[in-house]
Design a protein around this motif. Structure first.
Motif, short mmCIF file in Angstrom:
data_model
loop_
_atom_site.label_atom_id
_atom_site.label_comp_id
_atom_site.label_asym_id
_atom_site.label_seq_id
_atom_site.Cartn_x
_atom_site.Cartn_y
_atom_site.Cartn_z
N ARG A 291 41.54 53.85 27.08
CA ARG A 291 41.78 52.45 27.11
C ARG A 291 42.78 52.09 26.38
O ARG A 291 44.29 51.16 26.11
N ILE B 32 32.23 54.94 40.31
CA ILE B 32 33.57 54.55 40.17
C ILE B 32 33.66 53.33 39.64
O ILE B 32 34.90 52.46 39.39
N GLN C 56 36.89 50.98 37.01
CA GLN C 56 37.21 49.89 37.39
C GLN C 56 36.91 48.84 36.91
O GLN C 56 37.61 48.11 36.80
N GLU C 57 35.62 48.42 37.16
CA GLU C 57 35.15 47.04 36.55
C GLU C 57 35.79 46.66 35.02
O GLU C 57 36.05 45.80 34.49
N ALA D 264 36.99 48.24 33.29
CA ALA D 264 38.73 48.06 33.01
C ALA D 264 39.89 47.43 33.49
O ALA D 264 40.28 46.75 32.47
N ALA D 265 39.38 46.66 34.31
CA ALA D 265 39.62 45.70 34.99
C ALA D 265 39.76 44.32 33.84
O ALA D 265 40.51 43.70 33.21
N ARG E 98 46.33 43.69 36.02
CA ARG E 98 45.43 44.38 36.25
C ARG E 98 45.26 45.68 37.51
O ARG E 98 44.96 46.04 37.39
N ARG F 265 43.95 49.31 37.61
CA ARG F 265 43.80 49.80 39.00
C ARG F 265 44.73 51.18 39.27
O ARG F 265 43.94 51.99 39.15
N ARG F 266 45.61 50.91 39.14
CA ARG F 266 46.90 52.23 39.32
C ARG F 266 46.41 53.42 38.76
O ARG F 266 45.60 54.61 39.17
N TYR G 142 43.81 53.93 37.19
CA TYR G 142 42.12 54.15 37.19
C TYR G 142 41.84 54.76 38.30
O TYR G 142 41.63 55.99 38.42
N ASP G 143 42.97 54.66 39.42
CA ASP G 143 43.13 55.25 40.97
C ASP G 143 43.28 56.51 40.49
O ASP G 143 42.79 57.34 40.65
#
Lengths: 111, 111
Positions: free
Chosen positions: A34, B64, B68-69, B71-72, B82, B86-87, B89-90
Motif C-alpha cells: 500500500r 478478505i 479490504q477494510e 485498504a479502505a 476508495r 477496492r478494485r 485489492y479485488d
C-alpha cells in the motif's frame, strides 16, 4: 482423550500458530504494498505538476508500453500469471492517468 | 535566436531533466511495488501449503474483509480513491485465491 485426538489437537495448534505467523507476514507485506502504491500515485502527481507547469503533453504512450513490458518480464521471471500482471498495471495506469488529468486540469480523456 | 526562444529552450531542457528524474523515481517505486506483489503471492502460497498440510478450510472470508477494510482506511488517510483501492485489492485477492486453489489442488471455486 485418545492418542489420536491429542495428536489431532496438537496438529490444529501447530497449524493455527503457523497460519497466524504467515498472516502477520502477509499483513506486513500488504502495508508495504500500500505504501508503494501511494508513493507511485504521489510520484505521478509530481510528474503531472511538471507537465502542467511546462505545458508538456499529458500522456506518453511509450512510457505505458515500457511499464507493461517490464511488468511482463518480471511476471515471467517470478512465475506470476502474465494476464494478471497486465490487468494489475492496467488498473494502476488508468488510475494514475485519471489523477494526472485532475492535476493538469484537462477535462478531456487521457489518450 | 531571440531571447524568447532561448528561454523556451531552457524551459524545455529544465522540464525534460525534471521529468527524467521523476520517471527514474517512478521506475524505482515500480520495482519495489512488483517485489512486494511477488512477496505477497509467495506468502499466500505458503499459507495454502499449510492449509493443505493440515486440512484447514481454503478461504477465510473474514480475512478478505479485514484486508479490504484496512485498504479502505489507508485510501481515506492518503487521499487515494476508495473505489480504485477496492478494485486493486479485488484483483489481487482474486489472483491469490486462484493460486491458493492451485496449491491446495481443489478443482472447485474459492468461495
Amino acid at each position: 482423550m485418545t492418542d489420536e485426538t491429542i495428536a489431532g489437537s496438537a496438529d490444529a495448534t501447530l497449524s493455527s500458530r503457523e497460519l497466524e505467523r504467515l498472516r502477520a507476514e502477509l499483513d506486513r507485506v500488504d502495508a508495504e504494498l500500500r505504501d508503494r502504491l501511494a508513493e507511485r500515485i504521489a510520484c505521478c502527481v509530481k510528474i503531472a505538476q511538471v507537465k502542467r507547469e511546462y505545458g508538456v503533453p499529458m500522456m506518453q504512450p511509450h512510457r505505458i508500453g515500457i511499464v507493461q513490458e517490464r511488468a511482463a518480464g518480471f511476471a515471467d521471471r517470478n512465475g506470476i500469471d502474465r494476464d494478471f500482471m497486465r490487468r494489475f498495471y492496467d488498473l494502476i495506469i488508468a488510475e494514475t492517468c485519471r489523477v494526472e488529468d485532475l492535476v493538469i486540469g484537462a477535462a478531456g480523456g487521457s489518450e
